[in-house]
Motif scaffolding. Structure first.
Motif, mmCIF file in Angstrom:
data_model
loop_
_atom_site.group_PDB
_atom_site.id
_atom_site.type_symbol
_atom_site.label_atom_id
_atom_site.label_comp_id
_atom_site.label_asym_id
_atom_site.label_seq_id
_atom_site.Cartn_x
_atom_site.Cartn_y
_atom_site.Cartn_z
ATOM 1 N N PRO A 1 30.730 7.364 0.363
ATOM 2 C CA PRO A 1 31.283 6.002 0.378
ATOM 3 C C PRO A 1 30.197 4.971 0.058
ATOM 4 N N ARG A 2 30.604 3.943 -0.644
ATOM 5 C CA ARG A 2 29.645 2.895 -0.984
ATOM 6 C C ARG A 2 29.363 2.015 0.231
ATOM 7 N N GLU A 3 28.286 1.335 0.194
ATOM 8 C CA GLU A 3 27.926 0.416 1.273
ATOM 9 C C GLU A 3 28.948 -0.709 1.344
ATOM 10 N N GLY A 4 29.420 -0.992 2.548
ATOM 11 C CA GLY A 4 30.354 -2.094 2.758
ATOM 12 C C GLY A 4 31.772 -1.806 2.306
ATOM 13 N N ALA A 5 32.121 -0.535 2.094
ATOM 14 C CA ALA A 5 33.467 -0.194 1.641
ATOM 15 C C ALA A 5 34.509 -0.623 2.665
ATOM 16 N N VAL A 6 35.621 -1.182 2.181
ATOM 17 C CA VAL A 6 36.705 -1.606 3.063
ATOM 18 C C VAL A 6 37.494 -0.386 3.510
ATOM 19 N N PRO A 7 38.298 -0.496 4.571
ATOM 20 C CA PRO A 7 38.987 0.675 5.116
ATOM 21 C C PRO A 7 39.823 1.458 4.104
ATOM 22 N N SER A 8 40.541 0.753 3.225
ATOM 23 C CA SER A 8 41.380 1.484 2.261
ATOM 24 C C SER A 8 40.534 2.357 1.347
ATOM 25 N N GLU A 9 39.352 1.905 0.969
ATOM 26 C CA GLU A 9 38.472 2.723 0.137
ATOM 27 C C GLU A 9 38.002 3.971 0.897
ATOM 28 N N ILE A 10 37.736 3.789 2.182
ATOM 29 C CA ILE A 10 37.308 4.933 2.993
ATOM 30 C C ILE A 10 38.419 5.991 3.053
ATOM 31 N N VAL A 11 39.648 5.553 3.293
ATOM 32 C CA VAL A 11 40.771 6.494 3.365
ATOM 33 C C VAL A 11 40.972 7.186 2.024
ATOM 34 N N ASP A 12 41.000 6.413 0.922
ATOM 35 C CA ASP A 12 41.214 7.004 -0.396
ATOM 36 C C ASP A 12 40.068 7.926 -0.792
ATOM 37 N N GLY A 13 38.854 7.507 -0.473
ATOM 38 C CA GLY A 13 37.709 8.347 -0.794
ATOM 39 C C GLY A 13 37.737 9.666 -0.039
ATOM 40 N N PHE A 14 38.143 9.615 1.221
ATOM 41 C CA PHE A 14 38.249 10.836 2.023
ATOM 42 C C PHE A 14 39.306 11.777 1.448
ATOM 43 N N LEU A 15 40.476 11.239 1.093
ATOM 44 C CA LEU A 15 41.542 12.069 0.540
ATOM 45 C C LEU A 15 41.111 12.712 -0.771
ATOM 46 N N GLU A 16 40.459 11.928 -1.620
ATOM 47 C CA GLU A 16 40.014 12.475 -2.893
ATOM 48 C C GLU A 16 38.909 13.505 -2.695
ATOM 49 N N SER A 17 38.031 13.251 -1.731
ATOM 50 C CA SER A 17 36.924 14.162 -1.500
ATOM 51 C C SER A 17 37.416 15.527 -1.019
ATOM 52 N N MET A 18 38.562 15.565 -0.325
ATOM 53 C CA MET A 18 39.130 16.842 0.105
ATOM 54 C C MET A 18 39.544 17.714 -1.075
ATOM 55 N N THR A 19 39.779 17.111 -2.247
ATOM 56 C CA THR A 19 40.174 17.879 -3.430
ATOM 57 C C THR A 19 38.966 18.338 -4.234
ATOM 58 N N SER A 20 37.756 18.111 -3.720
ATOM 59 C CA SER A 20 36.542 18.382 -4.486
ATOM 60 C C SER A 20 35.983 19.760 -4.193
ATOM 61 N N ASP A 21 34.935 20.107 -4.923
ATOM 62 C CA ASP A 21 34.178 21.333 -4.676
ATOM 63 C C ASP A 21 32.904 20.998 -3.904
ATOM 64 N N ASP A 22 33.026 20.155 -2.927
ATOM 65 C CA ASP A 22 31.914 19.628 -2.129
ATOM 66 C C ASP A 22 31.358 20.721 -1.213
ATOM 67 N N PRO A 23 30.123 21.188 -1.430
ATOM 68 C CA PRO A 23 29.565 22.261 -0.580
ATOM 69 C C PRO A 23 29.593 21.892 0.892
ATOM 70 N N ALA A 24 30.235 22.761 1.688
ATOM 71 C CA ALA A 24 30.352 22.581 3.143
ATOM 72 C C ALA A 24 31.056 21.285 3.517
ATOM 73 N N PHE A 25 31.698 20.647 2.536
ATOM 74 C CA PHE A 25 32.356 19.351 2.744
ATOM 75 C C PHE A 25 31.385 18.344 3.356
ATOM 76 N N ALA A 26 30.111 18.467 2.982
ATOM 77 C CA ALA A 26 29.088 17.591 3.554
ATOM 78 C C ALA A 26 29.308 16.141 3.162
ATOM 79 N N THR A 27 29.631 15.895 1.889
ATOM 80 C CA THR A 27 29.880 14.523 1.440
ATOM 81 C C THR A 27 31.197 14.016 2.014
ATOM 82 N N THR A 28 32.193 14.873 2.091
ATOM 83 C CA THR A 28 33.483 14.487 2.662
ATOM 84 C C THR A 28 33.315 13.980 4.089
ATOM 85 N N ARG A 29 32.447 14.620 4.853
ATOM 86 C CA ARG A 29 32.235 14.217 6.245
ATOM 87 C C ARG A 29 31.605 12.833 6.367
#
Length: 613
Positions: free
Chosen positions: A46-74
Motif C-alpha cells: 500500500p502507498r503511504e497515506g492510502a485511504v481506506p477504500s484503496e487499502i480494501v481494494d489493494g488487499f483484495l487484488e493482492s489475494m489474486t497474486s503470486d505473492d510469496p508467503a502473502f508477505a506483501t498482502t499482509r
C-alpha cells in the motif's frame, strides 16, 4: 509485455489491470481474464497515506497474486491481523470478484482525520467453496457478505495509516481468478475391501495452486504429492485407505519433484515411510504414479520412493500400473451396445471405434426372445442385464453362451405406469448390478451381488423425498451418480457407497449425497467418463440443453463444454477417455463425438446406447 503498476489496484500484472474510478462506489475488479492460467500477478505494498477504500481494494487484488508467503498482502493488515490471518484456511469462490461497499472516495479525506475506524462490506454471489483439505464443493448461488473493519495504526515512519484489523481466514476469489490460479488434480487411494481379489485405486479430486504455492513454495507436482500424503478428503475417507504409514510426509525442505532424463521420479519421504512392508510400499508407489499421471506432458515412467535416510524403499514402473486400475474390464477396447427397433440387444465392436457394423449379441438378448427397452453390460463384457420394453422386469444373461431361452427375471416392478418402473441397470467394477424401482408405492434402490440371486435393498438416507430416475455406478464401486427428481426438477447427485457387515450379510448404504451440478436445474442424462469425471446433459434455469463434462466433486473447467447436438436423450462414455462419446438424439439417431472432432451420425435407429458399466 510491459508490466504496469496501478495505484489502488494493489498488484503488478502481466495482462494489465482495471482502472480505478474516482467517484461513486468503487468495486474490485478481476485481475485476470477467464481461463488465462499464464497471467502472473505480483502484489505491491500500500502507498503511504492510502485511504481506506484503496487499502480494501489493494488487499483484495493482492489475494489474486503470486505473492510469496502473502508477505506483501499482509502489509494491508494491522499488526494483530498479520499475525493471525491464515490464507490457507480455504477459498470462497464468487461468481465475480467481490463488490466493495462503504464510504465514498470524496468522504474519505474528512473521515481519515475525524474517525479512528471504519468498515466496508464485501458482497457477491457465492458459487463454491474449497476447504482446508483442498476439497471443492459447488453451491447453489447464494448471497455472500463479509464486513472488513479498518483502523488507524502507526506505520514505521510514525505516521497514522489505515489497515484492515479483522479479516476471515482463507481467500476470497472471483471464478476467473480461481480458475487461473488453481487446477483440479486427482489423488488416489485404495477402495476398502478388495474387488475381485484386487486392490483398486479410487480418484479423490482436489484443487492445488497452478504454479508455485505462495504459502509452501512448492510446485504443482509437489503440492499434489503433499495432499496425497495428508490422506483422503473427509467425504471419501469412509470408503478408502492410504497405504502410507501414519505421519508419512515429504522430507523437510522438499519443494520440487522433478523427473530425470529417463522420466524417473524420486520422492524423498520422512522416516515414517520406513515402516512400510515391501508390498505396502509398492502400493504407495502406485498411489504416487496414478496421482502424478495427469500432471505433466511427459509420462512418468517410474516412481522411486526414498526413506528417511535417502535409501530407496521401493519402485514401480508405469507398465506395471494397470494391475491397480479400477475398470476391471476386458482386455480389448470397449464395445458399444444398444437396443434395435425389434427390442434386440446389438453390439458395435470396440475395435471399430464406433464405426463398425452392428451385430446381435450372443444368447437370448440378441435373439429377441423378450423385447428389451434398456441394457447394461458388465465391465468384462461377459454378461448383460436388460429391462423389458415396458420396464417391468430385469433379466441377466450371458453374452458368451448360445442359450436360446431367457432365465426368469431377477427383479420385477409392480408400478402401473412404465415411467414408474425399473430404471436402466448399471454394473460397478466389483461385478455387482444396480437398478432402481421407481414405483411410487415403494421406491427402491437395489443391488444384486455379482449380478445374481436375490436383490438387496440399499438405504439412501439423504433422498429427502426425491425419486431416483436414473443411476450410474463408478468403475471403482465406491461412488454412485443419481438423477433425483423433486418438485419438478431433476438434479445430479453423487453419493458414497458404504459397505458394512460381513460378506454373508452385507449392509450397503449410499451416504452424504451431494449435488454435482447445482447450476443445472433439469438434468436428463449422465455417464461416467474416466476415473473421476461425468458427461452431463441438462439445462440451466431458462437456458437451452447443453452437454458438458463435470468432475465428480462438481467442478467444471473452461474445456468442459462440448459441441452442441440437438435433443439428446441419453449419453454414453467409456472408462477409456480416448474412446468416442456416444449419444442418442431425436432426429439424428445415435451419434458419436471423437476427440478433436464434431458429432457424426453412427446409426439412424437405436436406443439405450451404453458402454460396459
Amino acid at each position: 509485455m510491459r508490466m504496469l503498476a496501478l495505484l489502488g489496484c494493489g498488484v503488478v500484472v502481466l495482462a494489465g489491470c482495471g482502472s480505478m474510478p474516482v467517484t461513486g462506489d468503487v468495486k474490485a475488479v478481476d485481475a485476470s481474464q477467464p481461463g488465462d492460467s499464464q497471467v502472473q500477478v505480483y502484489a505491491v505494498a500500500p502507498r503511504e497515506g492510502a485511504v481506506p477504500s484503496e487499502i480494501v481494494d489493494g488487499f483484495l487484488e493482492s489475494m489474486t497474486s503470486d505473492d510469496p508467503a502473502f508477505a506483501t498482502t499482509r502489509k494491508y493488515l494491522s499488526a494483530d491481523a498479520r499475525r493471525t490471518w491464515q490464507p490457507g484456511g480455504g477459498i470462497t469462490v464468487l461468481a465475480q470478484a467481490p463488490n466493495r461497499s462503504g464510504p465514498l472516495l470524496h468522504d474519505e479525506a474528512d473521515r481519515a482525520t475525524r474517525d479512528k475506524a471504519t468498515t466496508y462490506t464485501l458482497t457477491g454471489e457465492k458459487v463454491a467453496a474449497v476447504d482446508a483439505q483442498s476439497s471443492y464443493r459447488p453451491l447453489a448461488p447464494t448471497d455472500y457478505a463479509q464486513t472488513l473493519n479498518l483502523v488507524q495504526e502507526k506505520g514505521p515512519d510514525g505516521k497514522q495509516e489505515w489497515r484492515i484489523d479483522t479479516v476471515p481466514d482463507g481467500l476470497v476469489l472471483g471464478q476467473s481468478d480461481f480458475k487461473r490460479l488453481y487446477r483440479s488434480v486427482n489423488k488416489y487411494y485404495f477402495a476398502t475391501g478388495r474387488t475381485n481379489g484386487r486392490s483398486t485405486l479410487v480418484a479423490d479430486p482436489v484443487y492445488v495452486r497452478n504454479r508455485v504455492d505462495p504459502v509452501t513454495r512448492m510446485d504443482t507436482a509437489t503440492q499434489t504429492v503433499r495432499t496425497l500424503l495428508a490422506g483422503p478428503t473427509n467425504w471419501l475417507r469412509p470408503v478408502v485407505d492410504s497405504r502410507f504409514p501414519t505421519g508419512t510426509a515429504l522430507r523437510k525442505g522438499v519443494i520440487a519433484l522433478p523427473s530425470d532424463d529417463q522420466n524417473v521420479l524420486k520422492v524423498p519421504l520422512n522416516h515414517k515411510a520406513d515402516k512400510a512392508s515391501p508390498g505396502a510400499c509398492r502400493m504407495m508407489a502406485a498411489q504416487v504414479l496414478f496421482t502424478l499421471g495427469d500432471l505433466t506432458s511427459a509420462r512418468v515412467e517410474r516412481v522411486e520412493l526414498e526413506g528417511g535416510k535417502g535409501a530407496q524403499l521401493c519402485a514401480l514402473d508405469a507398465d506395471d500400473a494397470p494391475e491397480f486400475s479400477a475398470d476391471n474390464g476386458s482386455d480389448e477396447a470397449d464395445s458399444q451396445y444398444f437396443i434395435n427397433d425389434k427390442g434386440q440387444v446389438e453390439r458395435i465392436p470396440g475395435a471399430t471405434d464406433g464405426t463398425g457394423t452392428p451385430e446381435p449379441v450372443t444368447g437370448p438378448l440378441g435373439a429377441g426372445v423378450v423385447p428389451m427397452g434398456a441394457v447394461g453390460v458388465a465391465r468384462d463384457e461377459r454378461r448383460a442385464a436388460a429391462i423389458s420394453s415396458h420396464g417391468e422386469h430385469l433379466y441377466v444373461s450371458s453374452l458368451e453362451a448360445e442359450a436360446s431361452e431367457l432365465a426368469d427375471p431377477l427383479v420385477s416392478s409392480e408400478a402401473k405406469k412404465a415411467a414408474d418402473r425399473l430404471s436402466s441397470p448399471s454394473w460397478d467394477g466389483r461385478g455387482d448390478l444396480w437398478v432402481a424401482d421407481r414405483d411410487p408405492a415403494g421406491p427402491r434402490l437395489l443391488r444384486l451381488t455379482g449380478g445374481v440371486g436375490e436383490a438387496q435393498e440399499v438405504r439412501v438416507p439423504g433422498l429427502d423425498g426425491a425419486r431416483i430416475e436414473e443411476l450410474r455406478m463408478s468403475a471403482d464401486g465406491v461412488r454412485i451418480a443419481l438423477l433425483l427428481t423433486k418438485d419438478g426438477r431433476t438434479t445430479l447427485n453423487i453419493g458414497r457407497v458404504e459397505r458394512r457387515g460381513s460378506s454373508v450379510s452385507p449392509e450397503i448404504s449410499v451416504e452424504d449425497l451431494r449435488q454435482a451440478a447445482p447450476q443445472l436445474t433439469d438434468v436428463t442424462a449422465i455417464s461416467w467418463s474416466g476415473r473421476s469425471r461425468l458427461v452431463v446433459v441438462g439445462k440451466e434455469e431458462g437456458g437451452v440443453q447443453q452437454v458438458r463434462y463435470v468432475q465428480a466433486d462438481g467442478s467444471t473447467s473452461a474445456s468442459g463444454s462440448l459441441p452442441g447436438v440437438n435433443q439428446v436423450q441419453s449419453v454414453a462414455a467409456a472408462d477409456d477417455e480416448l474412446l468416442p462419446l456416444m449419444a442418442e438424439t431425436v432426429g439424428d439417431g445415435i451419434v458419436k463425438l471423437s476427440p478433436g472432432d464434431n458429432w457424426q451420425t453412427v446409426l439412424k435407429q437405436g436406443t439405450s446406447l451404453v458402454y460396459p458399466g
